[in-house]
Motif scaffolding. Structure first.
Motif, PDB file in Angstrom:
ATOM      1  N   MET A 184      -4.889 -28.592  35.340  1.00  0.00           N
ATOM      2  CA  MET A 184      -5.371 -27.544  34.440  1.00  0.00           C
ATOM      3  C   MET A 184      -4.338 -26.448  34.215  1.00  0.00           C
ATOM      4  N   ASP A 185      -3.424 -26.253  35.156  1.00  0.00           N
ATOM      5  CA  ASP A 185      -2.387 -25.237  34.971  1.00  0.00           C
ATOM      6  C   ASP A 185      -1.080 -25.846  34.457  1.00  0.00           C
ATOM      7  N   GLY A 186      -1.146 -27.089  34.005  1.00  0.00           N
ATOM      8  CA  GLY A 186       0.037 -27.762  33.498  1.00  0.00           C
ATOM      9  C   GLY A 186       0.198 -27.594  32.001  1.00  0.00           C
ATOM     10  N   PRO A 187       1.042 -28.421  31.379  1.00  0.00           N
ATOM     11  CA  PRO A 187       1.285 -28.282  29.947  1.00  0.00           C
ATOM     12  C   PRO A 187       0.010 -28.509  29.126  1.00  0.00           C
ATOM     13  N   TYR A 188      -0.143 -27.693  28.106  1.00  0.00           N
ATOM     14  CA  TYR A 188      -1.197 -27.896  27.107  1.00  0.00           C
ATOM     15  C   TYR A 188      -0.597 -27.463  25.777  1.00  0.00           C
ATOM     16  N   TRP A 189      -0.125 -28.429  25.013  1.00  0.00           N
ATOM     17  CA  TRP A 189       0.706 -28.155  23.849  1.00  0.00           C
ATOM     18  C   TRP A 189       0.098 -27.148  22.870  1.00  0.00           C
ATOM     19  N   PRO A 190      -1.202 -27.223  22.520  1.00  0.00           N
ATOM     20  CA  PRO A 190      -1.718 -26.284  21.518  1.00  0.00           C
ATOM     21  C   PRO A 190      -1.576 -24.813  21.903  1.00  0.00           C
ATOM     22  N   ALA A 191      -1.450 -24.530  23.221  1.00  0.00           N
ATOM     23  CA  ALA A 191      -1.376 -23.134  23.676  1.00  0.00           C
ATOM     24  C   ALA A 191       0.046 -22.629  23.837  1.00  0.00           C
ATOM     25  N   GLY A 192       1.031 -23.445  23.480  1.00  0.00           N
ATOM     26  CA  GLY A 192       2.410 -22.998  23.569  1.00  0.00           C
ATOM     27  C   GLY A 192       3.027 -23.287  24.922  1.00  0.00           C
ATOM     28  N   PRO A 193       4.349 -23.122  25.037  1.00  0.00           N
ATOM     29  CA  PRO A 193       5.065 -23.528  26.249  1.00  0.00           C
ATOM     30  C   PRO A 193       4.911 -22.585  27.439  1.00  0.00           C
ATOM     31  N   HIS A 194       4.432 -21.370  27.210  1.00  0.00           N
ATOM     32  CA  HIS A 194       4.396 -20.386  28.294  1.00  0.00           C
ATOM     33  C   HIS A 194       3.018 -19.749  28.432  1.00  0.00           C
ATOM     34  N   TRP A 195       1.967 -20.514  28.151  1.00  0.00           N
ATOM     35  CA  TRP A 195       0.634 -19.923  28.151  1.00  0.00           C
ATOM     36  C   TRP A 195       0.253 -19.355  29.514  1.00  0.00           C
ATOM     37  N   GLN A 196       0.757 -19.965  30.587  1.00  0.00           N
ATOM     38  CA  GLN A 196       0.375 -19.529  31.936  1.00  0.00           C
ATOM     39  C   GLN A 196       0.747 -18.069  32.185  1.00  0.00           C
ATOM     40  N   GLN A 197       1.794 -17.578  31.521  1.00  0.00           N
ATOM     41  CA  GLN A 197       2.237 -16.195  31.717  1.00  0.00           C
ATOM     42  C   GLN A 197       1.278 -15.185  31.086  1.00  0.00           C
ATOM     43  N   HIS A 198       0.346 -15.652  30.279  1.00  0.00           N
ATOM     44  CA  HIS A 198      -0.545 -14.753  29.543  1.00  0.00           C
ATOM     45  C   HIS A 198      -1.988 -14.785  30.062  1.00  0.00           C
TER      46      HIS A 198
END
Length: 265
Positions: free
Chosen positions: A151-165
């Motif tokens: 769940m904290d891995g890549p998810y393309w629709p949310a962009g490459p750095h979504w975890q930082q937000h």
């Protein structure tokens, strides 16, 4: 095999089906995005230029490790614009599920006569938007991102750095999406057939959330009418909603034509 240069192929990911993203549609993008950020204490993680091909612009915000997207038309005669007209204004638009791979879903929806309205592919991402006339309720999408099982891995629709937000002081995630219809039982049965999950009490359980099917309660017809959120500070959410003049009652607020039910995390 004892060859030190040999690397065994990776084991296929275990099957999963998760509520990963909800899309709202609005006449104007920025006011709804501003309200969501201010009320729920979240921030924009990505704006996708690829949606321009559909005559739209958008913004995505993490709600825990799930996402709410808002889209708005930037040209006339778009599918989103027609949906706005049909439902009488801003509201819920899409239910987006992620899964480990799409081949089994492609075969299944073809076998039950559900058309693919838009096949999507870009880099490590692939998706199927199913035809709303075949699903009912809302535009339903299944997608997968390479390496996205965590769940904290890549998810393309949310962009490459979504975890930082990710900001979770007020909201920890999405517990349920609520679909209303004149005949909710029939809609639940149809989604159960499509998603291959049983219905219990007009609710369908995904791996991380629930889809609920209820009668039309606001006269706007069939559609995505509400979301249930895992919340950590309902009082702050309600205070922010009141400060912005948004409809608010104890345990619920309304933003972008969608009712948000505040459930303790």
């Amino acid at each position: 095999m004892n060859d030190p240069a040999f690397t065994a192929p990776a084991a296929p990911a275990a099957p999963y089906l998760r509520l990963r993203q909800i899309c709202l549609v609005a006449q104007a993008l920025d006011p709804v995005v501003d309200d969501l950020c201010a009320v729920f204490g979240v921030e924009v993680c990505h704006r996708d230029p690829e949606v321009g091909q559909f005559g739209l612009h958008n913004a995505l915000m993490p709600f825990g490790q799930q996402f709410i997207e808002v889209v708005a038309p930037i040209q006339p005669d778009t599918a989103a614009g027609r949906y706005l007209a049909r439902r009488g204004g801003d509201g819920g638009y899409m239910v987006i599920l992620d899964t480990e791979a799409l081949p089994r879903w492609k075969a299944h929806v073809a076998a039950i006569g559900v058309r693919v309205a838009a096949p999507l592919a870009l880099g490590d991402y692939e998706g199927l938007q199913l035809h709303p006339r075949d699903t009912g309720g809302a535009l339903l999408e299944l997608n997968t991102t390479l390496g996205g099982a965590a769940m904290d891995g890549p998810y393309w629709p949310a962009g490459p750095h979504w975890q930082q937000h990710v900001r979770t002081a007020r909201v920890a995630g999405i517990a349920a999406a609520v679909l209303q219809a004149p005949e909710p039982g029939a809609l639940a049965a149809r989604w159960s057939q499509i998603l291959q999950r049983p219905v219990a009490g007009e609710a369908l359980a995904l791996d991380n959330a629930t889809l609920r099917f209820v009668p039309d309660g606001d006269g706007r017809g069939e559609g995505l009418s509400a979301l249930v959120l895992h919340t950590r500070d309902a009082a702050a959410i309600e205070a922010a909603a009141r400060a912005r003049g948004l409809p608010c009652a104890e345990g619920t607020v309304q933003v972008g034509g969608v009712r948000f039910v505040l459930q303790p995390a």
